[in-house]
Design a protein around this motif. Sequence first.
Motif, PDB file in Angstrom:
ATOM      1  N   PHE A 408      64.499  41.836  29.757  1.00 29.82           N
ATOM      2  CA  PHE A 408      64.150  40.797  28.939  1.00 29.82           C
ATOM      3  C   PHE A 408      63.499  40.903  27.625  1.00 29.82           C
ATOM      4  CE2 PHE A 408      62.399  36.615  27.447  1.00 29.82           C
ATOM      5  CZ  PHE A 408      63.420  35.925  27.420  1.00 29.82           C
ATOM      6  N   VAL A 409      62.748  41.788  27.733  1.00 24.51           N
ATOM      7  CA  VAL A 409      61.709  42.176  26.465  1.00 24.51           C
ATOM      8  C   VAL A 409      62.074  43.536  25.854  1.00 24.51           C
ATOM      9  CG1 VAL A 409      59.653  40.641  27.281  1.00 24.51           C
ATOM     10  CG2 VAL A 409      59.878  43.015  27.956  1.00 24.51           C
ATOM     11  N   ALA A 410      62.943  44.354  26.526  1.00 22.18           N
ATOM     12  CA  ALA A 410      63.327  45.711  26.271  1.00 22.18           C
ATOM     13  C   ALA A 410      63.600  45.980  24.671  1.00 22.18           C
ATOM     14  CB  ALA A 410      64.330  46.170  26.829  1.00 22.18           C
ATOM     15  N   GLU A 411      64.166  44.652  23.951  1.00 27.62           N
ATOM     16  CA  GLU A 411      64.536  44.905  22.590  1.00 27.62           C
ATOM     17  C   GLU A 411      63.609  44.399  21.608  1.00 27.62           C
ATOM     18  OE1 GLU A 411      67.099  46.897  21.327  1.00 27.62           O
ATOM     19  OE2 GLU A 411      67.531  47.378  23.301  1.00 27.62           O
ATOM     20  N   VAL A 412      62.328  43.865  22.039  1.00 26.49           N
ATOM     21  CA  VAL A 412      61.512  43.366  21.298  1.00 26.49           C
ATOM     22  C   VAL A 412      60.667  43.927  20.292  1.00 26.49           C
ATOM     23  CG1 VAL A 412      59.290  41.771  21.462  1.00 26.49           C
ATOM     24  CG2 VAL A 412      61.251  41.203  22.708  1.00 26.49           C
ATOM     25  N   ALA A 413      60.066  45.268  20.939  1.00 29.29           N
ATOM     26  CA  ALA A 413      59.296  46.087  20.096  1.00 29.29           C
ATOM     27  C   ALA A 413      60.346  46.917  19.076  1.00 29.29           C
ATOM     28  CB  ALA A 413      58.532  47.129  21.049  1.00 29.29           C
ATOM     29  N   SER A 414      61.344  47.196  19.451  1.00 28.64           N
ATOM     30  CA  SER A 414      62.246  47.921  18.592  1.00 28.64           C
ATOM     31  C   SER A 414      62.813  47.250  17.390  1.00 28.64           C
ATOM     32  CB  SER A 414      63.598  48.526  19.524  1.00 28.64           C
ATOM     33  OG  SER A 414      64.399  47.441  20.107  1.00 28.64           O
ATOM     34  N   THR A 415      63.109  45.974  17.683  1.00 33.75           N
ATOM     35  CA  THR A 415      63.534  44.932  16.635  1.00 33.75           C
ATOM     36  C   THR A 415      62.415  44.526  15.800  1.00 33.75           C
ATOM     37  OG1 THR A 415      65.285  44.246  18.098  1.00 33.75           O
ATOM     38  CG2 THR A 415      65.299  42.919  16.224  1.00 33.75           C
ATOM     39  N   CYS A 416      61.202  44.398  16.424  1.00 31.42           N
ATOM     40  CA  CYS A 416      59.980  44.355  15.456  1.00 31.42           C
ATOM     41  C   CYS A 416      59.702  45.158  14.446  1.00 31.42           C
ATOM     42  CB  CYS A 416      58.667  43.974  16.592  1.00 31.42           C
ATOM     43  SG  CYS A 416      57.299  43.357  15.593  1.00 31.42           S
ATOM     44  N   PHE A 547      50.941  42.298  24.523  1.00 33.46           N
ATOM     45  CA  PHE A 547      52.303  42.312  24.980  1.00 33.46           C
ATOM     46  C   PHE A 547      52.719  43.763  25.242  1.00 33.46           C
ATOM     47  CE2 PHE A 547      56.740  43.295  23.266  1.00 33.46           C
ATOM     48  CZ  PHE A 547      57.381  42.747  24.411  1.00 33.46           C
ATOM     49  N   LEU A 548      52.388  44.501  24.362  1.00 36.89           N
ATOM     50  CA  LEU A 548      52.897  45.925  24.473  1.00 36.89           C
ATOM     51  C   LEU A 548      52.482  46.829  25.661  1.00 36.89           C
ATOM     52  CD1 LEU A 548      53.140  47.563  20.854  1.00 36.89           C
ATOM     53  CD2 LEU A 548      54.940  46.856  22.153  1.00 36.89           C
ATOM     54  N   THR A 549      50.951  46.321  26.064  1.00 33.99           N
ATOM     55  CA  THR A 549      50.370  47.209  27.071  1.00 33.99           C
ATOM     56  C   THR A 549      50.498  46.449  28.439  1.00 33.99           C
ATOM     57  OG1 THR A 549      48.569  45.816  26.422  1.00 33.99           O
ATOM     58  CG2 THR A 549      48.418  47.919  25.467  1.00 33.99           C
ATOM     59  N   GLY A 550      51.427  45.519  28.171  1.00 37.06           N
ATOM     60  CA  GLY A 550      51.686  44.360  29.466  1.00 37.06           C
ATOM     61  C   GLY A 550      52.644  45.135  30.705  1.00 37.06           C
ATOM     62  N   GLY A 551      53.548  46.018  30.265  1.00 37.89           N
ATOM     63  CA  GLY A 551      54.392  46.609  31.240  1.00 37.89           C
ATOM     64  C   GLY A 551      55.090  45.345  32.098  1.00 37.89           C
ATOM     65  N   ASN A 552      54.940  45.432  33.456  1.00 35.48           N
ATOM     66  CA  ASN A 552      55.630  44.444  34.028  1.00 35.48           C
ATOM     67  C   ASN A 552      54.386  43.876  34.986  1.00 35.48           C
ATOM     68  OD1 ASN A 552      57.822  42.792  35.349  1.00 35.48           O
ATOM     69  ND2 ASN A 552      57.821  44.396  37.028  1.00 35.48           N
ATOM     70  N   SER A 553      53.198  43.824  34.035  1.00 38.68           N
ATOM     71  CA  SER A 553      52.079  43.287  34.990  1.00 38.68           C
ATOM     72  C   SER A 553      52.021  41.668  35.143  1.00 38.68           C
ATOM     73  CB  SER A 553      50.782  43.728  34.127  1.00 38.68           C
ATOM     74  OG  SER A 553      50.719  42.884  32.779  1.00 38.68           O
ATOM     75  N   LYS A 561      54.116  35.031  25.854  1.00 42.28           N
ATOM     76  CA  LYS A 561      52.989  34.016  25.303  1.00 42.28           C
ATOM     77  C   LYS A 561      51.636  34.797  25.036  1.00 42.28           C
ATOM     78  CE  LYS A 561      54.547  30.293  28.113  1.00 42.28           C
ATOM     79  NZ  LYS A 561      54.689  29.686  29.233  1.00 42.28           N
ATOM     80  N   LEU A 562      51.482  36.045  25.580  1.00 39.77           N
ATOM     81  CA  LEU A 562      50.172  36.690  25.222  1.00 39.77           C
ATOM     82  C   LEU A 562      50.028  36.827  23.904  1.00 39.77           C
ATOM     83  CD1 LEU A 562      49.391  38.803  28.404  1.00 39.77           C
ATOM     84  CD2 LEU A 562      48.149  36.873  27.942  1.00 39.77           C
ATOM     85  N   ALA A 563      51.460  37.340  23.354  1.00 38.47           N
ATOM     86  CA  ALA A 563      51.312  37.664  21.938  1.00 38.47           C
ATOM     87  C   ALA A 563      51.649  36.374  20.843  1.00 38.47           C
ATOM     88  CB  ALA A 563      52.565  38.717  21.884  1.00 38.47           C
ATOM     89  N   GLY A 564      51.722  35.254  21.627  1.00 42.74           N
ATOM     90  CA  GLY A 564      51.767  33.947  20.694  1.00 42.74           C
ATOM     91  C   GLY A 564      53.217  33.729  20.483  1.00 42.74           C
TER      92      GLY A 564
END
Length: 591
Positions: A408-416, A547-553, A561-564
């Motif tokens: 679900f979040v795999a493409e977030v950092a790359s597209t950002c 968010f980036l450090t969160g992994g699957n925690s 939400k942590l990233a806003g």
Amino acid sequence: MKREEQKISYTWRLEDMFESDEQWEKDYEKVSEALKKYSEYENKITENKEELITYLLFNDKVNNLVEKLYVYSNQKYHQDMSNAKYQAYAGKAQNLVISLSGAASFFEPEILNMDEDILKSWLEDARLTDYRRYISEILRSKEHTLDKKTEEILAKSRKMSSAPENIYSMYNGADIDFPEIDNNGEKIKITHGNFIPIMSGADRELRKKVFKGVYNTYGSMKNTIAATFNANVEQACFFADVRNYSSTRAMYLDSSNVPESVYDNLIGTVHEHMDLMYRYVDLRKKALKVDELHMYDIYAPIVDVPDKKYSFDEAKKMVKEGLAPMGKGYLEKLQEGFDNRWIDIYENEGKRSGAYSWGAYGTHPYVLLNYHGTLDHVFTLAHEMGHALHSYYSDKNQPYINAGYKIFVAEVASTCNESLLIHYLLGKTEDKKTRAYLINHFLEQFKGTLYRQTMFAEFEKITYAMAEKGETLTSDVLCKVYYGLNKLYFGENIVLDEEIALEWARIPHFYNPFYVYQYATGMSAAIALSRKIMKEKEKGVEDYMKFLTGGNSKDPIDLLKLAGVDMNSKEPIEQALKLFEELLDEMEKLI
């Protein structure tokens, strides 16, 4: 160029994972022996807390080593796919993965059969802190987990239930026979490989012939493909029903604990902004200077591609400057990847095509490229390093069991990363042609990801709901639904060629139910985050790093939400569409 002729500094350093092939073979034998020990834990892990802790530590160690064996063997294979040695390595590693899954299959049923109060008391032990989420996720699925005998039957049926996907893959990959067409006296055989390049080319008559050739081919088998599609939907509905889910969609979203409202919110918000897509269609028609815009014009180039080529050193410099808003720490890790051979840069004979980021816990991530110096490839570098640094930060800050982030979040950092780079380049580019190219690059992402993938998601929502009501998804039914959605998403100012009704038959992703919506939500989240970073600067980066450090925690929704960014709301999607509107405004002036 052959692989062995490639300059070492241009290749990834796989020795960081295994010093040598001999070490890989030793660890392969070590894991093969370790798999035999799983039976020693069966029927014992719930007897006492110490036995459970011992098992979990053992299981992590084995899984991590299998992951390394699998990644190394496949990356070696991808360097040159004609290399029989690494093809064999990859096959052996795949068999290990399957064997491990079988060996550890007793764990979840035994945990679910345990007294929950006792288990929760055990989880208070500090040594089990890292495993609380892992076990709580197993317990969360309890109401959808059946008795042991039924679970065994369902597990055995998986091979049978994968038949529709396998049949479609065989037809679409091996047996489909597209026609040969005449192009000004030259015979061109249509293939999967040349379809998109031709549809993205400037020759309109060729595009039309290929478009009709492809969809007429699918049309000749439409009833068989529809029966295969229907069978895949029915098997998915069957598992959702017997597992007591309210819908098939609910079952597939449950693996990431994503509420169905997020899915509906995506579709609803995109519907509210269809006018922007219609403006894009009008823009494309104007740019192509055609009396009628057809479906075979959707991928045609509307701006000139810049002739300029960028050396890899120039690409690294551009990416680093574009990502400057991320701050010193992020840029240092980016440079570390550049300097320490995380990247396999150039094409060679037999090398896998495309680009990806991959790696194994305990070793830095890697990036495969086939760099040719185009501006698109500069963006690919930014994109893949976004994946790589997401993995780096997750692995460094999370224990093995919680490191792997969800799709679900795999493409977030790359597209950002891509979004930040585009804003940087637009900010320093005055040349109209270059600006038009950059803006169009992003507009194409909106069309292909935010709108198109949402349309796919809506197609799945409609067809699965029909199947759940007992309707059979015939080719006529599927074509009618799909054609109607194209009409909704593209509007009145385009000719909806009748062949487009068959496009559903060409999309392999439909055999992985309720997957594609994540491309659209991921892009929306990424754009919202990039805008937040540029606006709030250090505070925005600080939140993003959570968010980036969160992994699957945490669940993906909670990590964002942590990233806003709240994907339960319309705001991230509306922010993305606001950017689409701003880019359209400028592009309309440039063309």
